[in-house]
Design a protein around this motif. Structure first.
Motif, short mmCIF file in Angstrom:
data_model
loop_
_atom_site.label_atom_id
_atom_site.label_comp_id
_atom_site.label_asym_id
_atom_site.label_seq_id
_atom_site.Cartn_x
_atom_site.Cartn_y
_atom_site.Cartn_z
N SER A 88 85.23 -24.98 107.23
CA SER A 88 83.96 -24.54 107.42
C SER A 88 84.02 -22.84 107.72
O SER A 88 82.93 -22.58 107.94
N ALA A 148 75.73 -12.05 112.15
CA ALA A 148 76.81 -13.16 111.89
C ALA A 148 75.83 -14.24 111.45
O ALA A 148 74.57 -14.09 111.43
N GLY A 149 76.40 -15.60 111.11
CA GLY A 149 75.56 -16.62 110.31
C GLY A 149 74.67 -17.07 111.84
O GLY A 149 73.55 -17.41 111.33
N ALA A 150 75.15 -17.48 112.89
CA ALA A 150 74.43 -17.82 113.95
C ALA A 150 72.98 -16.74 114.15
O ALA A 150 71.86 -17.36 114.56
N GLU A 153 70.71 -17.34 111.82
CA GLU A 153 69.67 -18.54 111.96
C GLU A 153 68.70 -18.18 113.07
O GLU A 153 67.40 -18.67 112.65
N HIS A 181 75.58 -27.97 110.90
CA HIS A 181 76.51 -26.96 111.68
C HIS A 181 75.99 -26.84 113.03
O HIS A 181 75.02 -26.83 113.34
N THR A 183 75.82 -24.60 114.89
CA THR A 183 74.99 -23.65 115.41
C THR A 183 73.36 -23.79 115.04
O THR A 183 72.48 -23.15 115.84
N THR A 225 72.15 -27.95 106.49
CA THR A 225 73.29 -27.19 106.02
C THR A 225 73.56 -27.73 104.44
O THR A 225 73.90 -28.90 104.50
N ASP A 254 70.94 -23.53 105.81
CA ASP A 254 72.25 -22.76 106.35
C ASP A 254 72.96 -22.63 105.24
O ASP A 254 73.55 -23.70 104.51
N ALA A 256 75.85 -21.03 104.95
CA ALA A 256 77.27 -20.33 105.28
C ALA A 256 78.06 -20.85 104.38
O ALA A 256 79.17 -20.46 103.89
N ASN A 257 77.86 -22.12 103.63
CA ASN A 257 78.85 -22.70 102.61
C ASN A 257 78.29 -22.40 101.25
O ASN A 257 78.77 -23.14 100.11
N ASN A 278 76.43 -16.02 104.99
CA ASN A 278 77.61 -15.39 105.69
C ASN A 278 78.51 -14.54 105.05
O ASN A 278 79.27 -15.31 104.24
N HIS A 280 80.63 -12.64 105.46
CA HIS A 280 82.35 -12.63 106.05
C HIS A 280 82.70 -13.83 105.36
O HIS A 280 83.92 -13.96 105.18
N LYS A 281 82.16 -14.74 105.02
CA LYS A 281 82.77 -15.85 104.19
C LYS A 281 82.65 -16.00 102.73
O LYS A 281 83.63 -15.58 102.13
C1 LIG Z 1 77.88 -24.13 107.91
C2 LIG Z 1 77.79 -22.97 109.18
N1 LIG Z 1 76.89 -22.39 109.60
C3 LIG Z 1 76.90 -21.70 110.42
C4 LIG Z 1 78.07 -20.84 110.74
C5 LIG Z 1 77.85 -19.81 111.96
O1 LIG Z 1 78.37 -18.60 111.28
P1 LIG Z 1 79.00 -17.30 112.35
O2 LIG Z 1 80.29 -17.68 112.88
O3 LIG Z 1 78.97 -16.21 111.29
O4 LIG Z 1 78.03 -17.21 113.33
C6 LIG Z 1 79.24 -21.38 110.31
C7 LIG Z 1 80.46 -20.74 110.57
O5 LIG Z 1 81.61 -20.73 110.12
C8 LIG Z 1 79.26 -22.28 109.40
O6 LIG Z 1 80.42 -22.78 108.87
#
Ligand SMILES: Cc1ncc(COP(=O)(O)O)c(C=O)c1O
Length: 493
Positions: A88, A148-150, A153, A181, A183, A225, A254, A256-257, A278, A280-281
């Protein structure tokens, strides 16, 4: 009694605190001689602010300082040190060219208050990055502001709330699948919505009938997600989008993936209304330990008016910030986002190119599936289907011998690997979530698989070895609850 500081050992690799090093009068740095008149601080500041001595302050030589911090840095484990399959979190390698570019003086030294005329380079970069993210995702416009991801969101859900309010009713509920996720429910709830959990089916994905049952005109949105936290592609997403849109709901993805999807498919084309990235990911900027990150949010045209201010706009050959957006949800952070992270992500996208990004996703998928297939004989695989960028096992087979996911993760450290994510996603009891990313060569994956196989055998033959692991690290197993509940955060002489 065991000596704390064995005299028969020349070089002890236990590192005292910097406060415990050095000796009175030892100096690490000499200031140049004064070239102005000496002033007495007591004549300048109130007496109570002037200290005679900095009590407890370390007095250390230069070499002591260098060795202290070098040693501490060597205890760290990071992607530059070895394999980091933390599910993740997409702990892929961060190419050093990104760092070079982010350090260019024009970027690194740019001040957020400097006039637009002399910020054209930074504005151009932000404008181009926005259009690349739109191209990759199929979304209409993107804000780069969230950190950040959260945070993305939250910004995305605030835009949905503003949109629904303009339609006449902000609505009350948000649907969140059990494979989302953590968050996602948190962000919905921060926006004042009641979270309604939707169960995934036996294939680990959303079942349209379940959505139909929960969907009504009180539902503002669904947060999906994709790929979900089981590493599975939401294969019914188009049907789900249709059902949600049919009742006036919005679809939040979401993203992030996204490392699993680049160049292969675009969630925007599946009908998604809002998506966060994301950077950073997916776009390879260093992360972990709390940031800095970047969570841009893409929206379709009908939501563009709600984007945070300012947006970056092109006027002929120039770029400028646009604050004149009356429907905007406002600012979600100071200035324009974590600019250094934006520069790194931009450098990554440019250096990879469209083909390179697609190949990165394909190799991430290949690596995860290779591990999934090679390990499923040794670890329980609750959802035995081809996966996307990560695979999720459980500790069920090892439980018979009194060994848990935590023990397996700790033992992996003895083999020199960073542990995978454990006990997440929550739909899998005793989960071990492995995300190898595209960065790893087959030899590394094979070494990791070999270590996991050995651990599975050790669980049968010597479970105590696992329960006490790790054995080879600087400190052995910590009491994580105590460390969490009663952390020692201050040094006292
Ligand atoms: C699927 C998913 N959603 C949301 C997030 C939240 O991202 P962040 O940690 O940048 O807030 C993550 C974090 O890795 C994630 O894997």
């Amino acid at each position: 009694m065991k000596e704390e500081w064995p005299g028969d050992c020349g070089l002890v690799l236990n590192e005292p605190l910097i406060f415990e090093r050095g000796a009175k009068g030892r100096i690490g740095y000499s200031l140049p001689g004064l070239d102005v008149e000496r002033a007495n601080p007591e004549n300048i500041w109130p007496r109570k602010w002037v200290r005679k001595d900095l009590e407890g302050f370390p007095e250390v030589s230069e070499v002591e300082v260098v060795r202290h911090f070098t040693r501490l840095s060597q205890w760290n484990y990071g992607v530059d040190a070895g394999f980091y399959p933390l599910g993740s979190c997409t702990m892929k390698y961060n190419p050093k060219v990104n760092e070079e570019v982010a350090r260019l003086p024009g970027f690194a030294g740019a001040h957020p208050y400097q006039p637009e005329e002399i910020s054209q380079g930074a504005l151009t970069l932000m404008h181009h990055l926005e259009s690349y993210l739109c191209e990759i995702s199929g979304m209409g416009r993107v804000t780069l502001q969230p950190s950040a991801g959260a945070h993305g969101e939250l910004a995305g859900m605030l835009m949905i709330r503003a949109y629904q309010t303009d339609q006449g009713n902000p609505r009350k509920k948000v649907l969140v699948p059990d494979t989302a996720h953590g968050t996602n429910p948190a962000s919905s709830s921060l926006c004042g919505y009641q979270v309604v959990q939707v169960k995934s089916n036996e294939r680990g994905v959303l079942f349209p009938q379940n959505i139909e049952e929960k969907m009504d005109e009180d539902v503002a949105a669904i947060m999906i997600t994709n790929p979900n936290t089981l590493g599975l592609f939401e294969e019914n997403i188009c049907q789900v989008v249709e059902i949600v849109h049919g009742k006036g709901g919005q679809v939040y993805c979401d993203g992030a993936n996204l490392n699993a999807l680049m160049g292969l498919t675009r969630v925007g084309d599946m009908g998604v209304d809002v998506l966060h990235f994301n950077l950073h990911k997916t776009f390879s900027t260093p992360h972990g330990g709390g940031g800095p990150g970047s969570g841009p949010v893409g929206v379709k045209a009908h939501l563009a008016d709600y984007l945070p201010i300012p947006t970056v706009t092109r006027d002929g050959e120039r770029f400028r910030f646009d604050y004149d957006r009356p429907k905007s949800i406002g600012k979600v952070r100071s200035f324009y986002g974590n600019f250094g992270v934006l520069v790194r992500a931009y450098a990554y996208i440019l250096s990879m190119g469209a083909e390179g990004l697609k190949r990165a996703s394909l190799v991430a998928l290949l690596n995860a599936n290779y591990i999934r297939v090679r390990l499923k004989e040794y670890y329980h695989l609750p959802y035995d289907f081809p996966c996307m960028h990560e695979c999720v096992f459980s500790d069920r087979l090892q439980n018979k011998f009194g060994v848990s996911a935590l023990d397996i993760a700790k033992r992996l450290m003895d083999y020199g690997f960073h542990p995978p994510t454990i006990y997440f996603p929550l739909v899998v009891h005793g989960a071990l979530m492995i995300e190898p990313t595209e960065s790893e060569a087959k030899e590394t994956l094979d070494q990791f698989i070999e270590a996991m196989v050995r651990i599975a055998k050790e669980a049968e033959t010597d479970p105590g070895l696992l329960r006490d692991a790790p054995h080879k690290t600087k400190v052995s197993r910590l009491d994580e609850v105590l460390a969490n509940r009663k952390p020692k955060l201050r040094w006292k002489p």
